[in-house]
Structure formats: C-alpha cells, structure tokens
Design a protein around this motif. Sequence first.
Motif, PDB file in Angstrom:
ATOM      1  N   ILE A  72      80.136  42.734 -14.011  1.00 54.83           N
ATOM      2  CA  ILE A  72      78.836  42.773 -14.699  1.00 54.83           C
ATOM      3  C   ILE A  72      78.881  41.724 -15.788  1.00 54.83           C
ATOM      4  CG2 ILE A  72      79.619  44.760 -16.096  1.00 54.83           C
ATOM      5  CD1 ILE A  72      76.613  45.568 -16.304  1.00 54.83           C
ATOM      6  N   VAL A  74      76.190  39.117 -18.493  1.00 54.39           N
ATOM      7  CA  VAL A  74      74.900  38.615 -18.979  1.00 54.39           C
ATOM      8  C   VAL A  74      75.191  37.307 -19.712  1.00 54.39           C
ATOM      9  CG1 VAL A  74      72.997  39.092 -20.583  1.00 54.39           C
ATOM     10  CG2 VAL A  74      73.935  40.952 -19.197  1.00 54.39           C
ATOM     11  N   ARG A  79      72.420  38.233 -24.534  1.00 54.93           N
ATOM     12  CA  ARG A  79      73.117  39.504 -24.794  1.00 54.93           C
ATOM     13  C   ARG A  79      72.462  40.259 -25.945  1.00 54.93           C
ATOM     14  NH1 ARG A  79      79.243  37.155 -23.932  1.00 54.93           N
ATOM     15  NH2 ARG A  79      78.873  36.632 -21.736  1.00 54.93           N
ATOM     16  N   GLY A  80      72.641  41.575 -25.924  1.00 55.18           N
ATOM     17  CA  GLY A  80      72.124  42.413 -27.002  1.00 55.18           C
ATOM     18  C   GLY A  80      70.674  42.842 -26.792  1.00 55.18           C
ATOM     19  N   LYS A  82      69.772  44.806 -24.084  1.00 51.21           N
ATOM     20  CA  LYS A  82      69.833  45.938 -23.131  1.00 51.21           C
ATOM     21  C   LYS A  82      69.775  45.494 -21.661  1.00 51.21           C
ATOM     22  CE  LYS A  82      69.469  49.352 -26.278  1.00 51.21           C
ATOM     23  NZ  LYS A  82      70.277  48.771 -27.366  1.00 51.21           N
ATOM     24  N   GLY A  84      72.418  44.251 -19.885  1.00 53.07           N
ATOM     25  CA  GLY A  84      73.620  44.791 -19.256  1.00 53.07           C
ATOM     26  C   GLY A  84      73.445  46.279 -18.970  1.00 53.07           C
ATOM     27  N   GLU A  85      72.897  46.979 -19.945  1.00 56.90           N
ATOM     28  CA  GLU A  85      72.686  48.425 -19.782  1.00 56.90           C
ATOM     29  C   GLU A  85      71.718  48.700 -18.630  1.00 56.90           C
ATOM     30  OE1 GLU A  85      71.896  50.527 -23.451  1.00 56.90           O
ATOM     31  OE2 GLU A  85      70.810  52.094 -22.371  1.00 56.90           O
ATOM     32  N   ASN A 111      88.431  44.516 -24.298  1.00 59.72           N
ATOM     33  CA  ASN A 111      86.986  44.278 -24.184  1.00 59.72           C
ATOM     34  C   ASN A 111      86.195  45.479 -24.710  1.00 59.72           C
ATOM     35  OD1 ASN A 111      84.418  43.459 -23.503  1.00 59.72           O
ATOM     36  ND2 ASN A 111      84.930  42.874 -21.408  1.00 59.72           N
ATOM     37  N   ASN A 116      82.168  49.907 -24.852  1.00 57.06           N
ATOM     38  CA  ASN A 116      81.083  50.627 -25.547  1.00 57.06           C
ATOM     39  C   ASN A 116      79.917  50.880 -24.602  1.00 57.06           C
ATOM     40  OD1 ASN A 116      82.379  50.681 -27.982  1.00 57.06           O
ATOM     41  ND2 ASN A 116      81.325  48.906 -28.817  1.00 57.06           N
ATOM     42  N   LYS A 120      78.663  54.518 -23.453  1.00 53.94           N
ATOM     43  CA  LYS A 120      77.271  54.907 -23.707  1.00 53.94           C
ATOM     44  C   LYS A 120      76.644  55.514 -22.458  1.00 53.94           C
ATOM     45  CE  LYS A 120      72.851  53.232 -25.342  1.00 53.94           C
ATOM     46  NZ  LYS A 120      72.005  52.076 -25.655  1.00 53.94           N
TER      47      LYS A 120
END
Length: 147
Positions: A72, A74, A79-80, A82, A84-85, A111, A116, A120
């Motif tokens: 995975i 980005v 980045r930052g 969402k 990736g989420e 990493n 994180n 999450k």
Amino acid sequence: MEVCIRKATIDDVDAIYSIEQICFTSPWTHEAYVNELTNNQFATYFVAEFDGKIIGYCGVWVIIDEAHITNIAVLPNYRGYKIGETLLRQAMSFAKMNHAKQMSLEVRVSNEIAQNLYRKLGFQNGGIRKGYYMDNYEDALVMWVKL
Ligand SMILES: CC(C)(COP(=O)(O)OP(=O)(O)OC[C@H]1O[C@@H](n2cnc3c(N)ncnc32)[C@H](O)[C@@H]1OP(=O)(O)O)[C@@H](O)C(=O)NCCC(=O)NCCS
C-alpha cells in the motif's frame, strides 16, 4: 479533494510501478506488477485517482478465507488526506465480500506511520519475521485483523 478509488487494470501498471519506486526502498519489479495484474488470480489491486492521475494503490490477495495485503502506498505530496485509509478500507471490504475471514500483512518494525494506520483499522500485532527485508535485514511485524 475528489479522489476516486477503483480496481486497477494492466493499463495502470506503469503508474503503480512508478509510485512503488518512489515509496519503497526495495521496490517490486515492473514484471512482478505485470504478473500481479494479469496472471495472479488471487490478486486484486485498487488505485486512487485524483485529477486523472494515479496517486496511490493497495494490493490484496484473497486465498480461500485468508486475505493478505501485498503493498500500500500513496505519493508523498498526497499523504495525510485519508487516501491510504480509504484504499485499505476498500481492500478490507473487498476481501470480506469475497469470504475472507481474516487479513494479514507485514510491516517494517520502524514504520510507525503505517502501523498507526493498520491499528486504526483494527489490526493487532502478530509475530515478528526476523530479517525479513532484504535491503537492511530489518524485522517485519506481522499484523492481522478479523474481517
Ligand atoms: C502508509 C501510507 C500509505 C499512509 O497513507 P496516507 O494517505 O498518508 O494515510 P491517511 O491520511 O489515510 O492516514 C490514516 C492513518 O494513518 C496514520 N498516519 C498517517 N500519517 C501519519 C503520520 N504522519 N504520523 C502518524 N500517523 C500517521 C494515522 O493513524 C492516520 O489516521 P488519523 O489521521 O485519524 O490519525 C503512506 O504514508 C505511505 O505511502 N507510506 C510509504 C509506503 C509505506 O510505508 N507503505 C506501507 C508498507 S507496509
């Protein structure tokens, strides 16, 4: 930001490979991605597209009732937000829809950002694979989640 998540096709291979090279110290080869997108019947890749440009991707293997995240990533400038989420959530619901009962992945012990993200979304720590990464022999942490 209007980001579209869709399944990747072989036409996306160059974009995926170029993100792979930017984001990983031991990137998979172009050939490996061609194989993933054409021959590997267990593999599905999702890409995130913004303004006609592919900015991230996530790969998942679903083998009977087990799913595994391959990669995975980005692009750094995106980045930052969402992305990736969203990609990982998409891969998780795809795996669940295809009858996977749990999902696992490996992540470098250093990493913390990726860990994180996984925590999450409910991933727990599994075992350690000693010296898993060939470039610096870093250990991999195995993480897994029930789907
Ligand atoms: C890991 C990666 C895909 C995350 O993508 P992203 O789109 O920037 O992440 P998101 O914006 O979706 O963040 C989701 C969660 O990840 C974690 N996270 C993301 N960026 C973080 C940061 N800079 N610091 C700490 N935690 C972070 C947080 O838990 C965050 O949730 P929150 O915003 O509610 O706190 C991206 O950093 C990346 O491409 N890294 C390089 C490749 C890589 O390491 N891939 C994983 C290999 S196993």
